[in-house]
Design a protein around this motif. Structure first.
Motif, mmCIF file in Angstrom:
data_model
loop_
_atom_site.group_PDB
_atom_site.id
_atom_site.type_symbol
_atom_site.label_atom_id
_atom_site.label_comp_id
_atom_site.label_asym_id
_atom_site.label_seq_id
_atom_site.Cartn_x
_atom_site.Cartn_y
_atom_site.Cartn_z
ATOM 1 N N GLY A 1 78.670 42.635 42.043
ATOM 2 C CA GLY A 1 78.054 41.318 42.083
ATOM 3 C C GLY A 1 78.697 40.403 43.103
ATOM 4 O O GLY A 1 78.006 39.707 43.870
ATOM 5 N N VAL A 2 80.027 40.390 43.160
ATOM 6 C CA VAL A 2 80.745 39.516 44.103
ATOM 7 C C VAL A 2 80.444 39.907 45.542
ATOM 8 O O VAL A 2 80.183 39.047 46.399
ATOM 9 C CB VAL A 2 82.262 39.575 43.830
ATOM 10 C CG1 VAL A 2 83.037 38.899 44.963
ATOM 11 C CG2 VAL A 2 82.591 38.893 42.506
ATOM 12 N N HIS B 1 74.476 51.270 37.109
ATOM 13 C CA HIS B 1 74.847 50.834 38.450
ATOM 14 C C HIS B 1 73.695 50.894 39.462
ATOM 15 O O HIS B 1 73.552 49.970 40.281
ATOM 16 C CB HIS B 1 76.035 51.646 38.961
ATOM 17 C CG HIS B 1 77.280 51.469 38.148
ATOM 18 N ND1 HIS B 1 77.464 52.102 36.931
ATOM 19 C CD2 HIS B 1 78.390 50.725 38.354
ATOM 20 C CE1 HIS B 1 78.642 51.761 36.438
ATOM 21 N NE2 HIS B 1 79.224 50.921 37.274
ATOM 22 N N PRO B 2 72.867 51.962 39.472
ATOM 23 C CA PRO B 2 71.750 51.962 40.425
ATOM 24 C C PRO B 2 70.794 50.795 40.205
ATOM 25 O O PRO B 2 70.326 50.177 41.174
ATOM 26 C CB PRO B 2 71.061 53.307 40.155
ATOM 27 C CG PRO B 2 72.134 54.168 39.582
ATOM 28 C CD PRO B 2 72.966 53.252 38.754
ATOM 29 N N LEU B 3 70.509 50.496 38.950
ATOM 30 C CA LEU B 3 69.630 49.365 38.643
ATOM 31 C C LEU B 3 70.281 48.057 39.063
ATOM 32 O O LEU B 3 69.633 47.191 39.662
ATOM 33 C CB LEU B 3 69.326 49.341 37.142
ATOM 34 C CG LEU B 3 68.433 48.201 36.639
ATOM 35 C CD1 LEU B 3 67.083 48.196 37.347
ATOM 36 C CD2 LEU B 3 68.243 48.313 35.129
ATOM 37 N N LEU B 4 71.563 47.897 38.775
ATOM 38 C CA LEU B 4 72.291 46.696 39.195
ATOM 39 C C LEU B 4 72.260 46.549 40.713
ATOM 40 O O LEU B 4 72.023 45.458 41.234
ATOM 41 C CB LEU B 4 73.741 46.775 38.708
ATOM 42 C CG LEU B 4 74.689 45.680 39.211
ATOM 43 C CD1 LEU B 4 74.223 44.305 38.752
ATOM 44 C CD2 LEU B 4 76.115 45.954 38.749
ATOM 45 N N GLY B 5 72.486 47.642 41.424
ATOM 46 C CA GLY B 5 72.483 47.590 42.882
ATOM 47 C C GLY B 5 71.139 47.174 43.450
ATOM 48 O O GLY B 5 71.067 46.348 44.368
ATOM 49 N N LEU B 6 70.048 47.729 42.906
ATOM 50 C CA LEU B 6 68.715 47.369 43.379
ATOM 51 C C LEU B 6 68.401 45.902 43.115
ATOM 52 O O LEU B 6 67.823 45.205 43.960
ATOM 53 C CB LEU B 6 67.665 48.247 42.707
ATOM 54 C CG LEU B 6 67.517 49.677 43.225
ATOM 55 C CD1 LEU B 6 66.468 50.424 42.422
ATOM 56 C CD2 LEU B 6 67.142 49.685 44.700
ATOM 57 N N MET B 7 68.793 45.423 41.946
ATOM 58 C CA MET B 7 68.523 44.029 41.602
ATOM 59 C C MET B 7 69.324 43.082 42.492
ATOM 60 O O MET B 7 68.819 42.053 42.955
ATOM 61 C CB MET B 7 68.842 43.801 40.124
ATOM 62 C CG MET B 7 67.862 44.501 39.189
ATOM 63 S SD MET B 7 68.366 44.464 37.451
ATOM 64 C CE MET B 7 68.419 42.690 37.161
ATOM 65 N N ARG C 1 71.491 36.214 45.673
ATOM 66 C CA ARG C 1 71.982 34.966 45.086
ATOM 67 C C ARG C 1 72.157 35.062 43.578
ATOM 68 O O ARG C 1 72.884 34.262 42.981
ATOM 69 C CB ARG C 1 71.018 33.819 45.415
ATOM 70 C CG ARG C 1 71.014 33.436 46.895
ATOM 71 C CD ARG C 1 70.141 32.216 47.130
ATOM 72 N NE ARG C 1 70.165 31.809 48.529
ATOM 73 C CZ ARG C 1 69.512 30.753 49.006
ATOM 74 N NH1 ARG C 1 68.780 30.000 48.191
ATOM 75 N NH2 ARG C 1 69.600 30.447 50.290
ATOM 76 N N LYS C 2 71.480 36.023 42.962
ATOM 77 C CA LYS C 2 71.610 36.214 41.514
ATOM 78 C C LYS C 2 72.539 37.375 41.175
ATOM 79 O O LYS C 2 72.604 37.803 40.027
ATOM 80 C CB LYS C 2 70.231 36.464 40.892
ATOM 81 C CG LYS C 2 69.283 35.280 40.987
ATOM 82 C CD LYS C 2 67.966 35.588 40.276
ATOM 83 C CE LYS C 2 67.022 34.391 40.303
ATOM 84 N NZ LYS C 2 65.747 34.680 39.600
ATOM 85 N N ALA C 3 73.274 37.863 42.157
ATOM 86 C CA ALA C 3 74.090 39.059 41.966
ATOM 87 C C ALA C 3 75.131 38.873 40.864
ATOM 88 O O ALA C 3 75.337 39.762 40.035
ATOM 89 C CB ALA C 3 74.771 39.449 43.280
ATOM 90 N N LEU C 4 75.795 37.725 40.843
ATOM 91 C CA LEU C 4 76.818 37.494 39.819
ATOM 92 C C LEU C 4 76.188 37.431 38.424
ATOM 93 O O LEU C 4 76.773 37.907 37.447
ATOM 94 C CB LEU C 4 77.588 36.210 40.116
ATOM 95 C CG LEU C 4 78.503 36.249 41.336
ATOM 96 C CD1 LEU C 4 79.174 34.894 41.544
ATOM 97 C CD2 LEU C 4 79.570 37.340 41.184
ATOM 98 N N ARG C 5 75.018 36.844 38.350
ATOM 99 C CA ARG C 5 74.304 36.780 37.066
ATOM 100 C C ARG C 5 73.968 38.177 36.578
ATOM 101 O O ARG C 5 74.161 38.505 35.401
ATOM 102 C CB ARG C 5 73.043 35.943 37.219
ATOM 103 C CG ARG C 5 72.187 35.829 35.961
ATOM 104 C CD ARG C 5 71.059 34.833 36.187
ATOM 105 N NE ARG C 5 70.229 34.676 34.999
ATOM 106 C CZ ARG C 5 69.102 35.329 34.796
ATOM 107 N NH1 ARG C 5 68.651 36.179 35.715
ATOM 108 N NH2 ARG C 5 68.403 35.132 33.694
ATOM 109 N N TYR C 6 73.450 39.002 37.491
ATOM 110 C CA TYR C 6 73.118 40.370 37.113
ATOM 111 C C TYR C 6 74.363 41.141 36.675
ATOM 112 O O TYR C 6 74.333 41.884 35.675
ATOM 113 C CB TYR C 6 72.452 41.091 38.287
ATOM 114 C CG TYR C 6 71.113 40.523 38.692
ATOM 115 C CD1 TYR C 6 70.268 39.937 37.761
ATOM 116 C CD2 TYR C 6 70.700 40.569 40.017
ATOM 117 C CE1 TYR C 6 69.039 39.423 38.133
ATOM 118 C CE2 TYR C 6 69.466 40.056 40.398
ATOM 119 C CZ TYR C 6 68.638 39.477 39.461
ATOM 120 O OH TYR C 6 67.416 38.963 39.836
ATOM 121 N N ALA C 7 75.454 40.979 37.422
ATOM 122 C CA ALA C 7 76.687 41.685 37.082
ATOM 123 C C ALA C 7 77.210 41.237 35.721
ATOM 124 O O ALA C 7 77.737 42.045 34.949
ATOM 125 C CB ALA C 7 77.740 41.450 38.159
ATOM 126 N N ALA C 8 77.057 39.949 35.418
ATOM 127 C CA ALA C 8 77.492 39.434 34.120
ATOM 128 C C ALA C 8 76.664 40.036 32.988
ATOM 129 O O ALA C 8 77.198 40.375 31.922
ATOM 130 C CB ALA C 8 77.402 37.908 34.099
#
Length: 221
Positions: A161-162, A46-52, A58-65
Motif C-alpha cells: 500500500g505504501v 496479494h494479487p487482488l490487493l495489487g490490482l486494486m 490514492r486508495k492503496a493505504l485503505r486497501y492495504a488496511a
C-alpha cells in the motif's frame, strides 16, 4: 486428490478472485479473501490487493488496511480452529491444503520461538493459515499471537500500500520483481531486537532447537 484437479481448481479460484477486483464492493471482497486466507482459503489476497492498488493508487493505504484487518481477524478464526476443532476440522484443512507434513515443524518452531516466527512470516512463503491453526493447537497465549499477527500482516500488506501510494502505478514492475527483498529487509529491522537477544542469550541453544524442529515428524496429538 489428483494434482491436475488441484491445479484446475486453484486456477478457477484465482480467476474468480481476480474478477472481484472490479466489483463496486472490492474493498470488502479484499477483506473477505484476506480473512479466509488466514484460516482456510488457498489463494492469497496479494494479487487482488495489487490490482486494486494499481487501479486506484490514492486508495492503496485503505486497501492495504482492509487486507491487514481481514487477515488478522481471520487469523483468530484459524487460532480457534486449531485450539477447539483441531481433530474434527483442523486435520481436514491441513490435509486439503497439503500442509499436514509441515504441521509438526510449525508446532515445534512456535513452541521454541513464539512471536518471532509469526513476525518473520512477513518475509517467508510460510502459509499464514498454517501458523494460525498451529498456534491455536499448541495453546500459544492469545494476546502475543494477536499482536504478532498485526505486525506480520502489516508488513505483508502495508508495504504494498505504501509503495503504490507514494509512487503510483509505475511502481508495479518494481513490486513484482523486488517486493520479497523489500519485505525481507523491513522484517530484518523489525526483528533486530530478537536477533540481538538470541545472540546474548545463547546461540547454541537456539541452533539446537532449530535442528530439533527440522527433524520433527508427524505424531498423533
Amino acid at each position: 486428490m489428483d494434482r491436475g484437479i488441484d491445479k484446475t481448481m486453484l486456477r478457477r479460484l484465482y480467476e474468480w478472485t481476480m474478477a472481484k477486483a472490479a466489483h463496486r464492493h472490492a474493498s470488502w471482497w479484499l477483506f473477505l479473501f484476506a480473512f479466509m486466507e488466514a484460516s482456510f482459503f488457498p489463494i492469497p489476497p496479494h494479487p487482488l490487493l495489487g490490482l486494486m492498488c494499481l487501479s486506484q493508487p490514492r486508495k492503496a493505504l485503505r486497501y492495504a488496511a482492509f487486507a491487514t484487518a481481514g487477515s488478522v481477524i481471520g487469523g483468530l478464526l484459524g487460532y480457534a480452529i486449531g485450539h477447539f476443532l483441531y481433530d474434527s476440522v483442523g486435520t481436514q484443512l491441513l490435509a486439503l491444503l497439503h500442509l499436514t507434513q509441515s504441521f509438526p515443524k510449525a508446532a515445534c518452531y512456535l513452541r521454541e520461538y513464539g512471536v518471532e516466527i509469526i513476525v518473520l512470516k512477513g518475509a517467508t512463503p510460510i502459509p499464514f493459515k498454517l501458523l494460525t491453526i498451529t498456534a491455536g493447537f499448541i495453546g500459544m497465549p492469545l494476546l502475543p499471537f494477536f499482536l504478532a499477527s498485526v505486525v506480520s500482516r502489516s508488513i505483508s500488506f502495508m508495504i504494498v500500500g505504501v509503495l503504490f501510494r507514494l509512487f503510483g502505478a509505475p511502481i508495479k514492475r518494481f513490486i513484482d520483481k523486488y517486493l520479497g527483498l523489500v519485505t525481507a529487509g523491513f522484517v530484518v529491522l523489525v526483528v533486530a531486537g530478537f536477533a540481538a537477544a538470541t545472540l546474548l542469550g545463547g546461540g547454541g541453544a537456539k541452533n539446537a532447537a532449530m535442528e530439533r524442529c527440522e527433524k520433527a515428524i508427524l505424531t498423533q496429538p
